[in-house]
Design a protein around this motif. Structure first.
Motif, short mmCIF file in Angstrom:
data_model
loop_
_atom_site.label_atom_id
_atom_site.label_comp_id
_atom_site.label_asym_id
_atom_site.label_seq_id
_atom_site.Cartn_x
_atom_site.Cartn_y
_atom_site.Cartn_z
N ARG A 1 15.86 12.49 25.54
CA ARG A 1 15.81 13.40 24.39
C ARG A 1 15.22 14.76 24.79
N LEU A 2 14.18 14.73 25.62
CA LEU A 2 13.64 15.99 26.13
C LEU A 2 14.72 16.77 26.89
N LEU A 3 15.48 16.04 27.69
CA LEU A 3 16.54 16.67 28.46
C LEU A 3 17.59 17.27 27.53
N GLY A 4 18.00 16.48 26.53
CA GLY A 4 19.01 16.93 25.57
C GLY A 4 18.59 18.20 24.84
N ASP A 5 17.29 18.28 24.52
CA ASP A 5 16.80 19.45 23.80
C ASP A 5 16.91 20.73 24.63
N LEU A 6 16.99 20.56 25.96
CA LEU A 6 17.03 21.74 26.83
C LEU A 6 18.46 22.22 27.07
N VAL A 7 19.43 21.40 26.68
CA VAL A 7 20.83 21.75 26.95
C VAL A 7 21.33 22.70 25.87
N PRO A 8 21.91 23.81 26.27
CA PRO A 8 22.44 24.74 25.27
C PRO A 8 23.56 24.08 24.46
#
Lengths: 498, 498
Positions: free
Chosen positions: A490-497
Motif C-alpha cells: 500500500r505504501l508503494l501504491g501510494d507513491l505511484v502516479p
C-alpha cells in the motif's frame, strides 16, 4: 604462561571498567563470551597491560549488572588460557602482554590515479548491482535473493553443525583437499538433490563451487577467450552480462520473449550461451517443454554449448512437479548445468555446483585449484549432513508453503495497489516482474519507496540498454514477512502516479 | 504430512534391515544421526516406499546392537519431520515418498576430443601439484601445508561455532552480503592480527578471500593483462607460476639466492612481482632487513608493484619476533599484502585476505562480486569470534611449541639419516629444504618412500626448469606427529643411496 610479578601494579577506577564494557549487548553473543572478547581485545590492543589488576568478580558483576557467576566463569577461562592470573589474596591480574611491530613510516597512498593506469581490467566500470547492504534495517524489503532469516532452519542447521564438529569429522574437513570436494556432499547431490530434476550424474561429473556465481565465472574463464561469441539473455542477470563482457568483445545479447530465450539467428551465431530456463531472470518465464526441445535442436545444429543456470530449482511453491530441466533432456551432452543452494537455503553459505561432462569437470578442477583451491570443506560437510538427515527436504516443504502464502497475498493485492500495471510470476518463481505504464520510471519509484522503508529492484539493471528497462521492476518476497506485505504494497501504491 | 493408509503394506525380513544399516560406523557421526541418515536416504532413493513398516524400536535396537532409546529418538525425530508415521497398535511406517523425474535419454558424452577444441584455456596442460589426497592414510606424511588434525583447536573452535549459531548471529551471516565482508572479521584483522606484523590498515584497505590462493589469483586478474611483465620466483610456489603463465605470455622467472629474491635486472624489468619474503617458498629463506629495504628501493626506482605473499606469518616457532613485513616498511604504498589462516589454523576453512590501497580494494571488491560474490559469511563470523576470544593467540602459542619440538627433533636426526645432504630451515619455517648430492633424484626417493608409507615433496615442481630441482626436496612437519618422526626419517634414510 606463568604470571610474573608486574613491575607496577595498575589500578583503574570503576568508570574505566564501565567504559571498557560499554558495548555489552544483551541480545548478542553470550555475556560470558562478550566479557572475554572485551578483555582479550583490550589486552591485544595494549589497553590492558601486564600486571593490571581486574575488578573482583563481585564488583564487575555489579558494575555490568550481570550474574556474578558469569564473570567468574569468564575470568576462569581467561586464567586457563593464560590471559589472566590469580594471585592468592591479592586478586586477578592481566598476565599476558601483546607484542606488535611498531607502525612503519607514514604511507603515501599513491591514490586512485596512479593505480588506475596499472589495472589490466577495470571491474568498477561495469554496471553495478545496487543492493542495499543494510536491507535488514528496512521495514518492507521486497527483494529477491535475500531471505528473512526467520526462514532459515536454525535448529536443524545447528544439529548438522554439531554432527560435523566431532574430532573425527574435523579430521575430515580441516585439511587441504587441494582440488577435491567433500565426497559426502557429492553423494548427496548425486543421490538426493539431482535426481529430483532428472539429472543422474557420476561423481566425476560434479564439482562444488562458491555459489552459482563462481560456477558461471569459472565456465566463462574456461570457454570464453578474447574473441569467443558468447550469448547472454537481454534482459538477463546483470553479473552474467558483466562476466561475459569482461572476457570477450563478442558478447551477444539474446532475445527473450514470454517463453524465455528465443532460439533465433542471434543465438545461432553463438559458440556458448548462458541461459536461465527454469525461471528466466528477471521475467520469471518458465520455458515450455517444446521451447526447451527447440533450443536443444538449435544448439545441436549450430554446435552451441548451453550453460543452464538453474538458480531457483528445488523450492517448489505450487506443489506441482517442475518441468524437466534442459540438462535432463539433453541427448548430446552439450548442456552444462549450474545449481546453487543460495536461493533455496542461504546465500551466505555460498555453495553451488556444476554438472558437466567429465572432461570439462577435469579442467574446471585444475582451474578451481589455481583460482582458490576448493570451497571451504566444513560448509560442504555441514550441508551434506543437513541433506542426509532429511532437513533440506523438510526445509523446502516448509519454505515453499510460507512463500506460497506470500505470493498469493501479493497476487491478490496487486490489481488494487498498482492499477494500470501488468505483472507476471510463473509457477515456482520467488518474485514478480512488473511493468508500468509508458511514462513510468521504476528508478524514481524505487528512490521514493526507499524513503518510506520499501525496497524494490528497478528493472534497468537487467537490460543491456537501461532505457528499455525503465518501466519494469522486480518485486521479490523471500526477504519480507507475510505480516508486512500488505502495508508495504500500500505504501508503494501510494507513491505511484495515478 | 498426514499418514495415508498405505495401499499395500510391505514387510521386510530382518536381513533386509541389517543390510540397510550395514554401514553404521561406531566412530563416526552419532548413531542417532546415522540411523536417520540411512532411513532418509532409503526413502529418497525409493528403496523404502510409502507404507513400508519399520521394525519395532526394540527389534531394530537388537538387530543393530544399539541402545533402544537411540532408535526411539531417531524414529521420533523422523516422525516429527514427516518421514515416518506411527499408527496406534500397528507400528511405525514410512509416510513420505520421493518424487523424481525419470532419467532422460541416454547421454552421449561428446568425449574429451570434442570438448578440448572449445576450451579457451587448458588448465590441465600446466604443471600439476601432486599431493596425495589420501595422505592421512600414510604413516609418515612429511608434508607442508597440511596439519595433523590433532593440532586443530577442536574445543575452542566449537565454542566459536556455538557462539555464532544463535538466531541473531544467523541473521548476521545467512544473507547475501553482495560484495561485503563480515565487519567483525575485518575488525579482528585490523586490531589483533595485522598490528603484530606492523600493518595498520583501515577497513576499506582490507578484503577477505578464499585463502591466499584466491587473493593471488584476483590480483593477477586485476593487474596482469595478456602482455604484462610479471615476475615470479624461481624456485617458487608452483601455482603462482601457473597463474602468471595463464594470464600473460610475459612471465619472468626471478632469481632467488640464500636471502630470497634478488633485486636485480630481471626484477627491474617487471611491472608487478609476486614474492615470498617472510619465508621464501620453498627454500624457507627469511629475507634479511637490508635486502627488504633494497627491494623496496628497486621497486620505487623501477615502478614495480610488489605483492607480498606472507603465507606463513603468525605461527612463531622460535619465540622471537619476526622481522617487519615488507608492507610495514613500505613508504610509497606499492606493496600489496596477502595473508592467510590456512598455514596457521586450518587450510580447509579457506580464509585469507588482502591489504592494499583503497582504490585497489575497491576494484577487487567488484571483481570478487562478479567472480563469486563473497567468501562464506558463517566461516568469517566463526573465525572472528575465535580470534576475539583469544583462542587464535592461544592456538598459535600451543602449535608453535609443538612444531618447535618437531623441528628440533628433525634437525638433530638429519646429519645421521641423510649424510652427504645439505639442508636449510630458517627461523619460523615449517619445513626443511633439502639438497642431495649431485646424482640424487628426489622423485625416485619420493616414489620409493611412498611405498614405505613415507611422503616427501620432490623439488622439481618448484622450478621453471624441473631438471634444476631434481636434487631438492621439501620435508614438512606440520602433518606428522612427533612420535612418528624418527621412524619416518630412518625409513627415508635407508632408501637413500650411500
Amino acid at each position: 604462561m606463568n604470571f610474573q610479578p608486574a613491575p607496577a601494579q595498575k589500578l583503574y577506577p570503576d568508570i574505566v571498567w564501565k567504559r571498557l564494557f560499554a558495548e555489552l549487548d544483551r541480545d548478542g553473543q553470550g555475556l560470558n563470551i562478550q566479557i572475554r572478547r572485551t578483555i582479550v581485545c583490550a589486552i591485544e590492543q595494549g589497553v590492558l597491560t601486564n600486571g593490571t589488576r581486574l575488578p573482583s568478580t563481585r564488583r564487575l558483576a555489579v558494575l555490568l549488572g550481570v550474574a556474578r557467576n558469569t564473570v567468574t566463569a569468564a575470568y576462569q577461562l581467561l586464567i586457563d588460557e593464560g590471559f589472566l592470573a590469580s594471585r592468592e589474596r591479592s586478586g586477578i591480574f592481566v598476565a599476558a602482554s601483546t607484542s606488535r611491530i611498531a607502525a612503519g613510516p607514514e604511507r603515501q597512498d599513491a591514490g586512485d590515479g596512479q593505480w588506475a593506469n596499472r589495472f589490466a581490467i577495470r571491474p568498477s566500470d561495469l554496471r553495478q548491482i545496487d543492493k542495499p547492504r543494510d536491507w535488514l534495517d528496512y521495514s518492507y524489503p521486497f527483494l529477491f535473493g535475500q531471505f528473512d532469516p526467520a526462514i532459515f532452519p536454525t535448529n536443524n542447521w545447528r544439529e548438522a553443525m554439531r554432527a560435523t564438529s566431532s574430532v573425527k569429522e574435523i579430521y575430515g574437513w580441516a585439511g587441504d583437499r587441494v582440488d577435491d570436494d567433500d565426497p559426502d556432499l557429492v553423494e548427496q547431490l548425486r543421490l538426493q538433490v539431482l535426481p529430483k530434476r532428472g539429472i543422474f550424474a557420476d561423481p566425476d561429473e560434479i564439482i562444488v563451487t562458491i555459489g552459482s556465481q563462481h560456477a558461471l565465472s569459472m565456465l566463462v574463464q574456461l570457454f570464453v577467450g578474447a574473441g569467443t561469441v558468447v550469448g547472454v539473455e537481454d534482459p538477463g542477470y546483470t553479473d552474467i552480462r558483466n562476466m561475459a563482457e569482461m572476457a570477450t568483445s563478442n558478447a551477444h545479447m539474446l532475445n527473450v520473449d514470454r517463453h524465455g530465450v528465443v532460439p533465433d539467428a542471434t543465438l545461432s551465431e553463438c559458440e556458448i550461451a548462458l541461459l536461465t530456463i527454469g525461471h528466466q531472470c528477471p521475467t520469471t518465464a518458465v520455458m515450455p517443454l517444446q521451447r526447451r526441445k527447440d533450443l536443444l535442436k538449435t544448439a545441436e545444429r549450430d554446435d552451441i554449448i548451453l550453460v543452464e543456470d538453474d538458480y531457483e530449482a528445488d523450492l517448489l511453491l505450487e506443489g506441482e512437479a517442475e518441468l524437466p530441466c534442459l540438462k535432463s533432456l539433453d541427448e548430446n551432452g552439450r548442456v552444462i548445468y549450474v545449481g546453487s543452494f543460495s536461493k533455496a537455503l542461504a546465500p551466505g553459505l555460498r555453495i553451488g555446483y556444476i554438472v558437466a561432462p567429465r572432461s570439462v569437470i577435469a579442467e574446471l578442477r585444475v582451474l578451481r585449484r589455481i583460482m582458490l583451491r576448493h570451497p571451504p570443506t566444513n560448509n560442504q560437510r555441514i550441508l551434506a549432513t543437513f541433506i542426509a538427515l532429511g532437513h533440506y527436504r523438510l526445509h523446502l516443504k516448509k519454505t515453499g508453503a510460507i512463500l506460497r502464502r506470500r505470493a498469493d497475498l501479493i497476487s491478490g493485492l496487486l490489481p488494487e495497489v498498482l492499477p494500470g500495471f501488468r505483472w507476471r510470476r510463473d509457477a515456482g518463481a520467488k518474485s514478480f516482474w512488473i511493468e508500468g505504464p509508458p511514462d513510468f520510471d521504476s528508478g524514481d519509484l524505487a528512490r521514493a519507496a526507499r524513503e518510506k522503508g520499501v525496497l524494490i529492484e528497478p528493472g534497468d539493471i537487467f537490460f543491456a540498454d537501461p532505457e528499455t528497462g525503465r518501466r519494469f521492476f522486480r518485486l521479490g518476497f523471500t526477504a519480507i514477512g507475510e505480516a508486512k506485505i500488505e502495508a508495504g504494497l500500500r505504501l508503494l501504491g501510494d507513491l505511484v502516479p495515478r
